[in-house]
Scaffold this motif. Structure first.
Motif, short mmCIF file in Angstrom:
data_model
loop_
_atom_site.label_atom_id
_atom_site.label_comp_id
_atom_site.label_asym_id
_atom_site.label_seq_id
_atom_site.Cartn_x
_atom_site.Cartn_y
_atom_site.Cartn_z
N LEU A 1 -12.96 -29.12 17.13
CA LEU A 1 -14.14 -28.86 16.30
C LEU A 1 -14.73 -30.18 15.80
O LEU A 1 -15.93 -30.31 15.62
N ARG A 2 -13.84 -31.15 15.59
CA ARG A 2 -14.30 -32.46 15.14
C ARG A 2 -15.12 -33.14 16.25
O ARG A 2 -16.19 -33.69 15.99
N GLU B 1 -8.91 -30.14 15.80
CA GLU B 1 -9.40 -31.38 16.41
C GLU B 1 -10.62 -31.18 17.34
O GLU B 1 -11.58 -31.95 17.25
N ALA C 1 -16.79 -31.67 18.56
CA ALA C 1 -18.06 -30.95 18.67
C ALA C 1 -19.02 -31.38 17.55
O ALA C 1 -20.21 -31.61 17.80
N THR C 2 -18.49 -31.52 16.34
CA THR C 2 -19.34 -31.94 15.22
C THR C 2 -19.84 -33.36 15.44
O THR C 2 -21.00 -33.66 15.19
#
Lengths: 112, 112
Positions: A77-78, A75, A80-81
């Protein structure tokens, strides 16, 4: 350590060993010992990197007594993206301009 | 400071002030003084953050004597997004599972 979640995520990603750990965990759960095997560093050094990833919420560890597998929690990483995606248009425009400039150069060369 | 470019990018992003500077620069070039205005910090403190962004290749500064505008250079953000994109499938699958679980709960509740 940064206090806001997004800063903690980016700080956790700012290390090649920690990124390699995440890449390994993205293929499936594993123990700390298995995780440390491919790295040329001591188990405590790998554990230290794991703790940074855990504090950032990127890795969780099971609670079974014998087998405490590490697991990727994707989650953050989402988030951050999502933050980075707002700049996609800008780099795409720059790449487009570079590409058309290169095409122009090629056209000029083949015209000689 | 990290030595590999991707780590330097993530380290530069691991701070809310530096992310706010990038957000401002994404709207257009500006001087350091203008850039510093909305932040409750000294000009040297903002300059320090700018230097981290410049070292990571995220910001460049013009060379004209009077007007040395800062400019976003988005290419490293693209590299960072590319790295993160490989995990997209994983968080999307997790979100899908969570969503269908929530739908199941709702269906059970409305069935009562």
């Amino acid at each position: 350590m940064p206090t806001d979640p997004l800063s903690a995520t980016f700080a956790a990603l700012a290390d090649p060993t920690r990124r390699a750990i995440l890449a390994r965990l993205s293929m499936g759960e594993t123990t700390v010992t298995e995780l440390a095997a491919p790295f040329e560093m001591s188990l405590p050094a790998v554990t230290k990197h794991l703790k940074v990833l855990q504090r950032a919420g990127l890795v969780s560890q099971g609670r079974q007594a014998q087998w405490r597998p590490c697991k990727l929690t994707p989650e953050p990483l989402r988030e951050a993206t999502d933050w980075l995606e707002q700049y996609r248009q800008q780099w795409e425009q720059r790449l487009d301009r570079l590409e058309s400039y290169l095409r122009e150069l090629q056209a000029r060369e083949s015209g000689q």
